[in-house]
Design an enzyme around this catalytic site. Sequence first.
Site, PDB file in Angstrom:
ATOM      1  N   ASN A  92       0.923  -1.057  -0.143  1.00  0.00           N
ATOM      2  CA  ASN A  92       0.102  -0.045  -0.107  1.00  0.00           C
ATOM      3  C   ASN A  92       0.878   1.193  -0.093  1.00  0.00           C
ATOM      4  O   ASN A  92       2.010   1.074   0.162  1.00  0.00           O
ATOM      5  CB  ASN A  92      -0.915  -0.093   1.165  1.00  0.00           C
ATOM      6  CG  ASN A  92      -2.232   0.633   0.900  1.00  0.00           C
ATOM      7  OD1 ASN A  92      -2.492   1.410   0.324  1.00  0.00           O
ATOM      8  ND2 ASN A  92      -3.331   0.212   1.301  1.00  0.00           N
ATOM      9  N   HIS A 122      24.136   1.940  12.387  1.00  0.00           N
ATOM     10  CA  HIS A 122      25.012   2.933  12.380  1.00  0.00           C
ATOM     11  C   HIS A 122      25.679   2.798  13.659  1.00  0.00           C
ATOM     12  O   HIS A 122      24.982   2.463  14.535  1.00  0.00           O
ATOM     13  CB  HIS A 122      24.368   4.358  12.532  1.00  0.00           C
ATOM     14  CG  HIS A 122      23.621   4.689  11.160  1.00  0.00           C
ATOM     15  ND1 HIS A 122      24.160   5.139  10.180  1.00  0.00           N
ATOM     16  CD2 HIS A 122      22.170   4.358  10.645  1.00  0.00           C
ATOM     17  CE1 HIS A 122      23.465   5.280   8.951  1.00  0.00           C
ATOM     18  NE2 HIS A 122      22.142   4.905   9.512  1.00  0.00           N
ATOM     19  N   GLY A 149      -0.717  -1.241   8.985  1.00  0.00           N
ATOM     20  CA  GLY A 149      -0.135   0.044   8.461  1.00  0.00           C
ATOM     21  C   GLY A 149       0.842   0.450   9.610  1.00  0.00           C
ATOM     22  O   GLY A 149       0.913   0.016  10.888  1.00  0.00           O
ATOM     23  N   ALA A 167      -0.619  -3.453  13.207  1.00  0.00           N
ATOM     24  CA  ALA A 167      -0.314  -2.320  12.870  1.00  0.00           C
ATOM     25  C   ALA A 167       0.552  -1.430  13.980  1.00  0.00           C
ATOM     26  O   ALA A 167       0.320  -1.601  15.220  1.00  0.00           O
ATOM     27  CB  ALA A 167      -1.606  -1.419  12.886  1.00  0.00           C
TER      28      ALA A 167
END
Length: 192
Positions: A92, A122, A149, A167
């Site tokens: 999406n 890092h 999501g 989500a």
Amino acid sequence: MRQFTQKQLVELEKMMSGEPYDATGNTLLLDILQDTQEMCRDYNNLRPSLQKEKDTLIKCILGKTGERLKVIQPFFCDYGFNIEVGEDFFANTGMVILDEARVTFGNHVFIGPNCSFYTPCHPLDVATRNKGVEWSLPITVGNNVWFGGNVTVCPGVTIGDGAVIGAGSVVTHDIPAGVVAAGNPCKIIKKI
């Protein structure tokens, strides 16, 4: 598939092997990043109705794809060629993949809006980090995985077949096959 010089290939192999490398001062890698940014911009600016053109361009950006895939605009990645997606892949809107290392998705993977997959790492040491040193760890996603999501998947994570990631999750460790997992950090909630 894009072609690279021998010198570029050596730097890419160093980056993809997980070795520390100079991410901010390496003009060869920065040139490839810019080229990919241009292709992503072109992809994101195509009209949604131009499906054939979108299909052609996304297959040029990504390293390997199945025949059937759909990536809703906008989409961003760093290199593209380091991303492999299986058959019936769906992403999406707002997917971001920082693919300094390989990012592999199996078949029938469904990704909700605004999901991110990050392979760069890092240093914790400020002086080293400020020199632009980084390394990367691959991400592997099995078959039949569904992401809700706003999920973030961190470097070095493997997600097993049939897993469902809730989500808003931040996936910092491997998730086994056949489970529902969610949270920050993402934890197993139940077996499916």
